[in-house]
Design an enzyme around this catalytic site. Structure first.
Site, PDB file in Angstrom:
ATOM      1  N   ARG A 174      22.091  10.703 -11.311  1.00  9.37           N
ATOM      2  CA  ARG A 174      22.574  10.272 -10.008  1.00  9.37           C
ATOM      3  C   ARG A 174      23.782   9.340 -10.078  1.00  9.37           C
ATOM      4  NH1 ARG A 174      16.583   9.434  -7.310  1.00  9.37           N
ATOM      5  NH2 ARG A 174      16.205  11.666  -7.082  1.00  9.37           N
TER       6      ARG A 174
ATOM      7  N   ALA B  57       0.828  -1.201   0.000  1.00 12.00           N
ATOM      8  CA  ALA B  57       0.000   0.000   0.000  1.00 12.00           C
ATOM      9  C   ALA B  57       0.863   1.253   0.000  1.00 12.00           C
ATOM     10  CB  ALA B  57      -0.947  -0.005   1.198  1.00 12.00           C
ATOM     11  N   GLY B  58       1.885   1.229  -0.839  1.00 11.54           N
ATOM     12  CA  GLY B  58       2.586   2.481  -1.124  1.00 11.54           C
ATOM     13  C   GLY B  58       1.901   3.136  -2.313  1.00 11.54           C
TER      14      GLY B  58
ATOM     15  N   HIS C  41      21.936   7.082  -4.282  1.00  8.14           N
ATOM     16  CA  HIS C  41      21.591   8.497  -4.359  1.00  8.14           C
ATOM     17  C   HIS C  41      22.773   9.303  -3.840  1.00  8.14           C
ATOM     18  CE1 HIS C  41      19.640  12.319  -3.724  1.00  8.14           C
ATOM     19  NE2 HIS C  41      18.543  11.876  -4.308  1.00  8.14           N
TER      20      HIS C  41
ATOM     21  N   GLY D 182       0.631   0.561  -5.109  1.00  9.58           N
ATOM     22  CA  GLY D 182      -0.470  -0.278  -4.642  1.00  9.58           C
ATOM     23  C   GLY D 182      -1.756   0.523  -4.478  1.00  9.58           C
TER      24      GLY D 182
ATOM     25  N   GLN E 170      20.478   1.958  -7.562  1.00  8.41           N
ATOM     26  CA  GLN E 170      20.848   3.375  -7.567  1.00  8.41           C
ATOM     27  C   GLN E 170      21.357   3.813  -6.196  1.00  8.41           C
ATOM     28  OE1 GLN E 170      17.861   6.850  -8.098  1.00  8.41           O
ATOM     29  NE2 GLN E 170      19.178   6.783  -9.902  1.00  8.41           N
TER      30      GLN E 170
ATOM     31  N   SER F 156      10.488   7.835 -10.293  1.00  5.69           N
ATOM     32  CA  SER F 156       9.868   6.745  -9.528  1.00  5.69           C
ATOM     33  C   SER F 156       8.473   7.143  -9.075  1.00  5.69           C
ATOM     34  CB  SER F 156      10.715   6.375  -8.319  1.00  5.69           C
ATOM     35  OG  SER F 156      10.929   7.502  -7.513  1.00  5.69           O
TER      36      SER F 156
ATOM     37  N   HIS G  22      19.565   3.555  -2.684  1.00  4.94           N
ATOM     38  CA  HIS G  22      18.313   4.294  -2.761  1.00  4.94           C
ATOM     39  C   HIS G  22      17.207   3.560  -3.499  1.00  4.94           C
ATOM     40  CE1 HIS G  22      15.831   7.821  -2.706  1.00  4.94           C
ATOM     41  NE2 HIS G  22      15.831   7.943  -4.017  1.00  4.94           N
TER      42      HIS G  22
ATOM     43  N   ARG H   9      17.918   5.239 -12.865  1.00  5.58           N
ATOM     44  CA  ARG H   9      16.664   5.981 -12.853  1.00  5.58           C
ATOM     45  C   ARG H   9      16.923   7.472 -12.698  1.00  5.58           C
ATOM     46  NH1 ARG H   9      13.636   8.106  -9.023  1.00  5.58           N
ATOM     47  NH2 ARG H   9      14.430   7.013  -7.188  1.00  5.58           N
TER      48      ARG H   9
ATOM     49  N   PHE I  20      15.512  19.187 -12.165  1.00  2.74           N
ATOM     50  CA  PHE I  20      15.933  17.962 -11.515  1.00  2.74           C
ATOM     51  C   PHE I  20      17.005  17.312 -12.364  1.00  2.74           C
ATOM     52  CE2 PHE I  20      14.830  15.113  -8.077  1.00  2.74           C
ATOM     53  CZ  PHE I  20      14.128  15.948  -7.236  1.00  2.74           C
TER      54      PHE I  20
ATOM     55  N   GLU J 285      17.535  15.613  -4.241  1.00  2.00           N
ATOM     56  CA  GLU J 285      18.166  16.258  -5.382  1.00  2.00           C
ATOM     57  C   GLU J 285      17.554  17.638  -5.635  1.00  2.00           C
ATOM     58  OE1 GLU J 285      18.663  13.257  -8.359  1.00  2.00           O
ATOM     59  OE2 GLU J 285      18.185  14.697  -9.918  1.00  2.00           O
TER      60      GLU J 285
ATOM     61  N   LEU K 118      18.064  10.583   3.268  1.00  2.00           N
ATOM     62  CA  LEU K 118      18.074  11.268   1.990  1.00  2.00           C
ATOM     63  C   LEU K 118      17.960  12.785   2.121  1.00  2.00           C
ATOM     64  CD1 LEU K 118      17.921  10.756  -1.072  1.00  2.00           C
ATOM     65  CD2 LEU K 118      15.441  10.769  -0.837  1.00  2.00           C
TER      66      LEU K 118
END
Lengths: 595, 260
Positions: free
Chosen positions: A295, A13-14, A251, A17, A249, A408, A362, A403, A116, A264, A261
């Site tokens: 990155r 459930a992120g 970061h 999801g 990756q 993401s 990351h 990525r 970015f 960026e 984190l």
């Protein structure tokens, strides 16, 4: 043991999801199983933004976004998927806005956009403002907004239900050319209710995996403690391949020593990196876009500065992120959370002092292979009917070997939505697959063995040794020797894992037991990452081999596909079979990657 | 809109010792944890753990040290470990805080550091409570954008000033530190509590939302905002720095004037 029946079961459930659940929940009888309360998911830790070529503040178009994504991934991106993502990005942002997401706004009231890393105007000419954002808590706002809309649509959640196994059957089938093969079909999942310790079987026509990444394989990571590669691990054990697992990756800007984190977005807003001589070293590595290079390049440049003795601090083991030339009011408006992290955790005041940073594990670019409809593949092209994956657990592949920042949050929205739609559509006409006999057997045996074990090994000890060895040998720089060193230890830890015991023998909230099971997934993921890294004898994107420092398109312009196979041996590692899969090209031919 | 900045200097003089660093000191603490293990012991009890910790360690690190090196049965929730997921709200030295945001060196380490579950929600095990009643109150205030008009094809515009009216309350991570610090909530579990009101505020003052009146009506209930006694516990407890009491006051004011 209870058995539940749903048309669609979503695992995780992120962002991916819940985005899937919003679509599926309105069309089919849907349940979401999640090992955390939904708002605890790590999507909420994403900071900087979500790119879409809205062109709200300057000229932009989705084709440029596609190009940047392909080039950012060092041409290992499947270009059909990247086109879908860049094109649908615009609607994905507008969907979120309509759901209520409070984006930062321009003076005219439009969604504001900022720069970015790796996102450029007209194929690399200059940095472009493409990232839509909500201060430096864009992921938090996406997670909250998606949860709010799940509440609105009465999505059914099973909170703190850990999915530990997938129920699959294999059927004899024939390809068009008449050759026989085993077709996998999904029947449901087995889950463990944390509150009671009971197992629950969920039978479903469609199952969506959206369980996130596996960053806890490493010691220094931006990832949550709970990101232990469960979904990837379950699929892998079921004979489903994992694609491109060598690409992790790192970061660039984790708080030194902690890995927390720092977005960026800090560099997007003008912060720069400096070494111990006060030099803005990215001018040497990426003369055009400097600190806003992708990155992989920035992380490697930082590690190289440290390696060549220009690191800062008493151990010369980090570099500095310098925001001191920015106005404090600007920092407060655009980067409030990350500057607070620096103050809270390192005691550094970013207004006046540069912040110690070093690369932090990351994001896993690889994962469960899917097509653009989020359907899971059991080999290079055979779809498993009713099984879907989206988000970090999946590999579409839109990220290739590296990525780009913000892609993401975009991935989870675009492919989460597609997974939800596909799953509901399939469930509308499909039948349930009959559950295998004793569906819980594998899981209950595993749990009983763990609870009854009198072994002398401790979970935390093994996990720490694993994380230390991965940080030391499978990080930004790799070579055959370092990977060999890691593999020896991983195999030894896998042996010792059989002798692990837990102290908590109870049924209620037994997180001791769950950590032990999670360690099993971590060990599998570490092994497959290292095996795939050994196999790829070239340097591309996030995977840098010092013994093969160049990209080798002739031999390695292809995805790796790792299979669990008891009869196979790869690079001296028994139990893993390594195959490859072609990369899909549409409009961009590989070029040298310069910034 | 992002401001255009002059290019920063290619090279600068760094001040000596810049960027922190230096030896990280270690120190000893006593972590006094309120245990509740209903499968073996009926009543809750205190247990002390003597630990050696580092200068950058947080209370969460101390709890992990106990769980990973001393007693695996100690149970608590945690995930992100840097204050954004909201899993590890607990009572630390009698104050609601996130364990992952509370540095040990900022506490008085000469005395035992007490850690207990948050109050007012059913205790399940050690530091774990049943969060369901908390989320039930949250759901009751309709925590989602409601817009009567037909869906626009593009984005809805919103001025920066309108955005600013509710930005503070969008920061909520639903950790329950505020609600479970509220004396009214302790004595009356039916009270919506500060977190639900904060999340209602987030929509009531959003210029894109049309259901402010409905939410104000819900919060005008006897278990609504009028139960708030302005003790400011919630504002002090909020790990995100949300001005919770002020948000509640703005909702009270809106009910009285019905200007939204």
């Amino acid at each position: 043991m209870q058995v539940h029946k749903y048309d669609v079961v979503i695992v995780g459930a992120g962002g991916a999801g819940m985005r899937a659940a919003i679509e599926s929940g309105q069309r089919a009888h849907t349940a979401v199983l999640t090992k955390l309360y939904p708002t605890r998911s790590h999507t909420g830790a994403a900071q900087g933004g979500m790119c879409a070529a809205l062109a709200n503040v300057e000229e932009d178009n989705w084709e440029w976004h596609t190009f940047d994504t392909v080039k950012g991934g060092d041409y290992l991106v499947d270009q059909d998927a990247a086109e879908v993502m860049a094109k649908e990005a615009i609607d994905a942002v507008l969907d979120l806005e309509k759901m209520g997401l409070p984006f930062n706004r321009t003076p005219e009231g439009k969604i504001d956009q900022r720069r970015f890393g790796g996102h450029t105007r007209d194929h690399g000419k200059a940095a472009v403002r493409r990232a839509c954002y909500a201060a430096d808590r864009t992921g938090h706002m996406i997670l909250q907004t998606l949860y709010q809309n799940c509440v609105k649509h009465n999505v059914e959640f099973y909170n703190e239900y850990y999915v530990l196994d997938m129920l699959m059957v294999e059927e004899d089938a024939y390809r068009e050319d008449g050759t026989a093969y085993k077709q996998k079909r999904v029947a449901g999942v087995v889950s463990y209710d944390l509150a009671t310790g009971e197992l629950h079987i969920f039978q479903a026509k469609s199952v969506v995996f959206a369980t996130g990444g596996a960053g806890k394989v490493f010691k220094t990571t931006s990832n949550a403690h709970t990101l232990t590669g469960d979904g990837m691990g379950i699929a892998f054990r079921k004979g489903i391949p994992l694609e491109d697992m060598e690409f992790v990756q790192f970061h660039p800007t984790g708080l030194a020593g902690l890995g927390i984190l720092l977005s960026e977005a800090a560099r997007g807003e003008g912060a720069i990196l400096r070494n111990s001589e006060g030099e803005r070293f990215m001018e040497r590595y990426a003369p055009t876009i400097k600190d806003l290079a992708p990155r992989d390049i920035v992380a490697r440049s930082m590690a190289n500065e440290v390696r060549e003795g220009r690191g800062c601090g008493p151990n010369k083991d980090y570099v500095l992120l310098d925001l001191t030339h920015l106005e404090p009011a600007h920092i407060d408006a655009k980067l409030p959370d990350i500057t607070e992290f620096a103050r809270t955790y390192l005691g550094v005041e970013p207004y006046t002092e540069p912040v110690p940073v070093f690369p932090t594990a990351h994001y896993v670019m690889g994962g469960i292979p899917t097509n653009i409809d989020a359907e899971v593949l059991q080999d290079n092209d055979t779809v498993i009917p009713g099984l879907y994956a989206a988000g970090e657990v999946a590999c579409v592949s839109v990220h290739g070997s590296n990525r780009l920042g913000t892609n993401s949050l975009l991935d989870i929205n675009v492919f989460g939505k597609r997974a939800g739609l596909s799953a509901a559509k399939y469930a509308a006409t499909a039948d349930f697959v009959e559950l295998p006999e004793d569906p819980e057997k594998f899981t209950s045996t595993q749990i009983d063995a763990m609870l009854n074990s009198t072994g002398t090994e401790r979970v935390a000890v093994l996990r720490k040794e694993l994380q230390d060895i991965m940080d030391a040998n499978v990080q930004v720089f790799r070579d055959k020797d370092s990977l060999d060193r890691a593999l020896v230890v991983i195999e030894e830890l896998r042996e010792r894992y059989k002798n692990v015991s837990v102290q908590d023998k109870g049924k209620r909230f037994n997180l001791d037991l769950l950590e032990a099971i999670e360690l099993g997934f971590l060990l599998d993921m570490a092994e497959v990452m290292t095996a795939a890294a050994m196999h790829r004898k070239e340097s591309r994107g996030g995977h840098y081999r010092e013994d093969f420092p160049n990209r080798d398109d002739e031999n390695f312009m292809k995805h790796s596909m790792s299979y669990r196979d008891a009869t196979a041996t790869t690079e001296g590692i028994s139990g893993i079979r390594m195959e490859t899969k072609p990369v899909i090209f549409t409009r961009y031919q590989p070029m040298e990657r310069k910034y | 809109m992002s401001t255009e900045l002059p290019e920063p200097a290619s090279k600068i003089e760094l001040k000596p010792g810049v960027g922190g660093g230096g030896e990280i000191p270690t120190f000893n603490i006593t972590l006094r944890v309120r245990r509740y293990t209903p499968e073996s012991t009926a009543d809750a009890y205190w247990e002390d753990f003597k630990l050696t910790m580092y200068g950058t360690d947080r209370v969460l690190d101390a709890l992990h040290k106990v769980k990973w090196e001393h007693d695996g049965s100690l149970s608590f929730r945690r995930s992100c470990a840097h204050g954004v997921c909201g899993s590890d709200a607990m009572r630390i030295n009698g104050r609601n805080r996130l364990a992952c945001k509370t540095l040990l060196k900022d506490l008085d380490t000469s005395k035992p550091i007490t850690v207990e579950a948050i109050k007012g929600l059913p205790l399940e095990k050690d530091l774990i409570v049943d969060m369901e009643p908390f989320f039930q109150s949250y759901r009751e205030i309709m925590p989602f954008l409601i817009n009567d008009g037909h869906e626009p094809s593009g984005e809805r515009y919103q001025s920066a000033a309108d955005h600013a009216k509710f930005e503070d309350t969008t920061k909520c991570i639903l950790c329950a530190a505020c609600t479970s610090s509220c004396p009214v909530f302790w004595t009356d579990g039916q009270y919506f509590g500060p977190a639900a009101i904060v999340n209602a505020h987030r929509f009531i003052f959003d210029s894109r939302d049309d259901a402010g009146d409905m939410r104000l009506e819900i919060l005008n209930d006897k278990e609504g905002v009028w139960r708030c006694r302005t003790t400011f516990n919630c504002t002090e407890a909020c790990p995100r720095g949300i001005q919770v009491t002020q948000a509640i006051a703005e909702v009270k004011q809106a009910i009285l004037s019905r200007t939204v």
